[in-house]
Enzyme design. Structure first.
Site, PDB file in Angstrom:
ATOM      1  NE  ARG A  36      -3.312  -0.772   3.069  1.00  0.00           N
ATOM      2  CZ  ARG A  36      -4.579  -1.088   2.874  1.00  0.00           C
ATOM      3  NH1 ARG A  36      -5.396  -0.243   2.315  1.00  0.00           N
ATOM      4  NH2 ARG A  36      -5.028  -2.269   3.254  1.00  0.00           N
ATOM      5  CE  LYS A  52     -14.400   2.167  15.180  1.00  0.00           C
ATOM      6  NZ  LYS A  52     -14.201   0.825  14.631  1.00  0.00           N
ATOM      7  N   GLY A 116       5.605  -7.874  -1.382  1.00  0.00           N
ATOM      8  CA  GLY A 116       6.579  -8.869  -0.947  1.00  0.00           C
ATOM      9  C   GLY A 116       6.101 -10.258  -1.288  1.00  0.00           C
ATOM     10  CG  HIS A 447     -19.741   8.778  43.383  1.00  0.00           C
ATOM     11  ND1 HIS A 447     -20.802   8.076  42.842  1.00  0.00           N
ATOM     12  CD2 HIS A 447     -20.245   9.977  43.806  1.00  0.00           C
ATOM     13  CE1 HIS A 447     -21.893   8.824  42.958  1.00  0.00           C
ATOM     14  NE2 HIS A 447     -21.584   9.970  43.532  1.00  0.00           N
TER      15      HIS A 447
HETATM   16  C1  LIG Z   1     -14.257  -1.109   8.635  1.00  0.00           C
HETATM   17  C2  LIG Z   1     -13.401  -1.833   9.630  1.00  0.00           C
HETATM   18  C3  LIG Z   1     -13.383  -1.410  10.944  1.00  0.00           C
HETATM   19  C4  LIG Z   1     -12.579  -2.050  11.870  1.00  0.00           C
HETATM   20  N1  LIG Z   1     -12.591  -1.604  13.158  1.00  0.00           N
HETATM   21  C5  LIG Z   1     -11.826  -2.212  14.076  1.00  0.00           C
HETATM   22  C6  LIG Z   1     -11.785  -1.724  15.409  1.00  0.00           C
HETATM   23  O1  LIG Z   1     -12.442  -0.746  15.751  1.00  0.00           O
HETATM   24  N2  LIG Z   1     -10.976  -2.369  16.298  1.00  0.00           N
HETATM   25  C7  LIG Z   1     -10.240  -3.464  15.939  1.00  0.00           C
HETATM   26  O2  LIG Z   1      -9.528  -4.000  16.796  1.00  0.00           O
HETATM   27  N3  LIG Z   1     -10.255  -3.948  14.685  1.00  0.00           N
HETATM   28  C8  LIG Z   1     -11.032  -3.336  13.748  1.00  0.00           C
HETATM   29  N4  LIG Z   1     -11.011  -3.795  12.455  1.00  0.00           N
HETATM   30  C9  LIG Z   1     -10.187  -4.980  12.141  1.00  0.00           C
HETATM   31  C10 LIG Z   1      -8.716  -4.581  11.983  1.00  0.00           C
HETATM   32  O3  LIG Z   1      -8.609  -3.593  10.986  1.00  0.00           O
HETATM   33  C11 LIG Z   1      -7.886  -5.794  11.635  1.00  0.00           C
HETATM   34  O4  LIG Z   1      -8.098  -6.811  12.587  1.00  0.00           O
HETATM   35  C12 LIG Z   1      -6.402  -5.448  11.627  1.00  0.00           C
HETATM   36  O5  LIG Z   1      -6.130  -4.422  10.706  1.00  0.00           O
HETATM   37  C13 LIG Z   1      -5.562  -6.677  11.281  1.00  0.00           C
HETATM   38  O6  LIG Z   1      -4.228  -6.333  11.296  1.00  0.00           O
HETATM   39  P1  LIG Z   1      -3.140  -7.140  10.459  1.00  0.00           P
HETATM   40  O7  LIG Z   1      -1.839  -6.532  10.817  1.00  0.00           O
HETATM   41  O8  LIG Z   1      -3.326  -8.578  10.646  1.00  0.00           O
HETATM   42  O9  LIG Z   1      -3.467  -6.856   8.919  1.00  0.00           O
HETATM   43  P2  LIG Z   1      -3.902  -5.600   8.072  1.00  0.00           P
HETATM   44  O10 LIG Z   1      -4.231  -4.439   8.897  1.00  0.00           O
HETATM   45  O11 LIG Z   1      -4.941  -6.089   7.127  1.00  0.00           O
HETATM   46  O12 LIG Z   1      -2.589  -5.214   7.272  1.00  0.00           O
HETATM   47  C14 LIG Z   1      -2.012  -6.046   6.331  1.00  0.00           C
HETATM   48  C15 LIG Z   1      -1.149  -5.193   5.426  1.00  0.00           C
HETATM   49  O13 LIG Z   1      -0.354  -6.066   4.637  1.00  0.00           O
HETATM   50  C16 LIG Z   1      -0.238  -5.522   3.351  1.00  0.00           C
HETATM   51  N5  LIG Z   1       0.101  -6.622   2.456  1.00  0.00           N
HETATM   52  C17 LIG Z   1      -0.629  -7.711   2.172  1.00  0.00           C
HETATM   53  N6  LIG Z   1       0.039  -8.538   1.353  1.00  0.00           N
HETATM   54  C18 LIG Z   1       1.232  -7.939   1.121  1.00  0.00           C
HETATM   55  C19 LIG Z   1       2.370  -8.296   0.364  1.00  0.00           C
HETATM   56  N7  LIG Z   1       2.419  -9.443  -0.308  1.00  0.00           N
HETATM   57  N8  LIG Z   1       3.412  -7.444   0.341  1.00  0.00           N
HETATM   58  C20 LIG Z   1       3.380  -6.280   1.013  1.00  0.00           C
HETATM   59  N9  LIG Z   1       2.336  -5.903   1.759  1.00  0.00           N
HETATM   60  C21 LIG Z   1       1.282  -6.728   1.807  1.00  0.00           C
HETATM   61  C22 LIG Z   1      -1.607  -4.926   3.089  1.00  0.00           C
HETATM   62  O14 LIG Z   1      -1.510  -3.931   2.078  1.00  0.00           O
HETATM   63  C23 LIG Z   1      -1.936  -4.344   4.447  1.00  0.00           C
HETATM   64  O15 LIG Z   1      -1.523  -3.000   4.515  1.00  0.00           O
HETATM   65  C24 LIG Z   1     -11.777  -3.149  11.484  1.00  0.00           C
HETATM   66  C25 LIG Z   1     -11.770  -3.585  10.151  1.00  0.00           C
HETATM   67  C26 LIG Z   1     -12.571  -2.927   9.231  1.00  0.00           C
HETATM   68  C27 LIG Z   1     -12.545  -3.388   7.801  1.00  0.00           C
END
Ligand SMILES: Cc1cc2nc3c(=O)[nH]c(=O)nc-3n(C[C@H](O)[C@H](O)[C@H](O)COP(=O)(O)OP(=O)(O)OC[C@H]3O[C@@H](n4cnc5c(N)ncnc54)[C@H](O)[C@@H]3O)c2cc1C
Length: 468
Positions: A36, A52, A116, A447
């Protein structure tokens, strides 16, 4: 640049970027690959943070329209400026993603820009936007590639009329009629946003209750509250088709019990039926083992089936798909790679829905303890009897504590309250320390605060609440 690292993290979501920072803190030479344009993953770019921001702004708009007058705050003609609201959201996202860039520089983490792919257990290839490939050698790889939205069979998200949460965070105008498929936390948060901004919202949910993973008491109360706020629900209903006709859609659904078929015409359809692990071709090609939901299988050290390749966050088969779970795993795996004892307690991960009121839980629900044949006691305390909630006109909801019948140990807590998301931290801490309901009952709570309802619910476990 030297192309050798101790750790390469693939993905910079809350799992990946936190893992990279902790690895660097521990003296490991660290790189993080992100495809990204900005760091921070789903959470910062199209998830937690923008949602949020819109929940907060739309709440303010709603309060200014409907509640301030009652408090003696007279306002003039309240108007919505949606593009300004969106700019404010985008500004917050940009500030926070830039903040991670700063933290990477501060911790001397190499930010590899591009996609990656894992070539072998010690090699990551990064392909940039122009197709240029560079190989990097590493002792350890951490997969943190996150998740992507899913849809229903036969329903294609076009991000114009049939949208995922990503597009629903950026609508240019308020849809008159919005259908939300899925009554989970993403669907309900975005339903709240657009309802407050003026949409007529209908949520269609397959089960006969919303937020199926939460306590049934909470789900029933929450449904009543959301109904009162004017959100329509079609429960126990299966969406069978969505047809786009010009700039509108028609959603077809069938009631699971009565088999009665219905259809609703709308301007936008938000598909919020869940997310799936983001498994790229290289992961499959390497033969990393997946579970039957196509998530990466990890052991209690976050190791995949291939040595020195670890995985964390939404992409793995453990715990809920939540940002703070991913962060904790990121820290733990970095510590394990550095030879320390990293650990995540999956039994004490809080979950919050940031509607108004908020809904939060940690530990087990009553349904779970029943299923596990655990003998339990319940203590409940309504916010109607909490003085701070009363003066703030926030009397909806309650605290529900489930404790082991014999040991009194807290097994789970669920809360509906204006500030449930903040309150749940105390309960997660209590569970981490193996607290009993009596420990909570004998802890002095300031409180007047909403948190006094926790103390009262804990006393109610022993049938001795003071104010109810
Ligand atoms: C609308 C919405 C609201 C949410 N609200 C909340 C909330 O309030 N609280 C909460 O705890 N969770 C919330 N979540 C869930 C939360 O966003 C995810 O659980 C969290 O982002 C997961 O983190 P992660 O690091 O596993 O992956 P991600 O945040 O999905 O990040 C993965 C990253 O890896 C990158 N990527 C993937 N493949 C490759 C590759 N091959 N090479 C390089 N880069 C790559 C992607 O571009 C991405 O930037 C929400 C999700 C959504 C969709």
């Amino acid at each position: 640049m030297d192309n050798n690292f101790d750790v390469i993290v693939v993905g910079s979501g809350p799992g990946g970027y936190v893992c990279a920072i902790r690895s660097a803190q521990l003296g490991l030479k660290t790189a993080c690959v992100e495809s990204r344009k900005t760091l921070g993953g789903t959470c910062l770019n199209v998830g937690c943070i923008p949602s949020k921001s819109l929940l907060h702004s739309s709440k303010m708009y709603h309060k200014a329209q409907k509640e301030l007058n009652n408090l003696g705050v007279e306002t003039g003609n309240i108007k919505l400026n949606l593009s300004k609201m969106m700019s404010n959201k985008n500004k917050s996202v940009l500030t926070l993603t830039k903040g991670i860039e700063f933290l990477f520089k501060k911790n001397k983490i190499t930010h590899l820009k591009g996609k990656g792919s894992i070539l072998a257990k010690d090699t990551v290839t990064v392909t940039d936007d122009y197709g240029k490939k560079i190989n990097y050698e590493t002792k350890n790889i951490v997969i943190g590639t996150g998740s992507v939205p899913t849809s229903l069979p036969g329903i294609k998200i076009d991000e114009k009329i049939i949208v995922s949460s990503t597009e629903a965070l950026s609508f240019k105008k308020v849809p008159k009629e919005l259908i939300v498929i899925g009554g989970g936390y993403i669907g309900l948060e975005l339903s709240s946003v657009w309802k407050r901004l003026g949409s007529n919202v209908t949520v269609i949910e397959f089960f006969d209750h919303i937020i199926p993973e939460m306590d049934k008491d909470i789900s029933t109360e929450f449904l009543k509250i959301l109904n009162k706020q004017g959100i329509n629900f079609k429960l126990d209903s299966k969406v069978t088709d969505v047809r786009v006709v010009k700039d509108k859609a028609v959603v077809y659904f069938t009631n699971n019990k009565s088999a009665i078929k219905e259809k609703i015409e709308c301007d936008k359809v938000l598909v919020a039926v869940g997310r799936k692990a983001n498994i790229s071709a290289d992961i499959s090609k390497l033969g990393i083992k997946l579970d039957n939901q196509k998530k990466i299988q990890i052991n209690n050290k976050f190791e995949t089936s291939i040595k020195n390749i670890y995985a964390i966050g939404d992409v793995v088969d453990k715990g809920p798909m939540l940002a703070h779970k991913a962060e904790d795993e990121g820290i733990a795996v970095a510590e394990i790679i550095a030879g320390q004892a990293g650990h995540v307690n999956y039994g004490a991960i809080p979950a919050v829905i940031y509607t108004n009121p908020e809904v939060a839980m940690v530990g087990k629900t009553e349904e779970q303890v029943k299923k596990e044949n655990i003998k339990y006691k319940v203590g409940k305390f309504p916010f109607m009897a909490n003085s701070r909630a009363k003066v703030n006109n926030e009397t909806e909801g309650f605290v529900k504590i489930i404790a082991n019948e014999r040991s009194d140990k807290v097994l789970g807590v669920s809360i509906i309250s204006a500030v449930a998301g903040t309150m749940i931290a105390e309960l997660a801490l209590a569970m981490e320390f193996g607290a009993s309901a009596e420990d909570l009952a004998r802890t002095c709570h300031a409180h007047p605060t909403h948190c006094e309802a926790v103390k009262e619910a804990a006393m109610a476990v022993d049938k001795r609440p003071i104010h109810f």
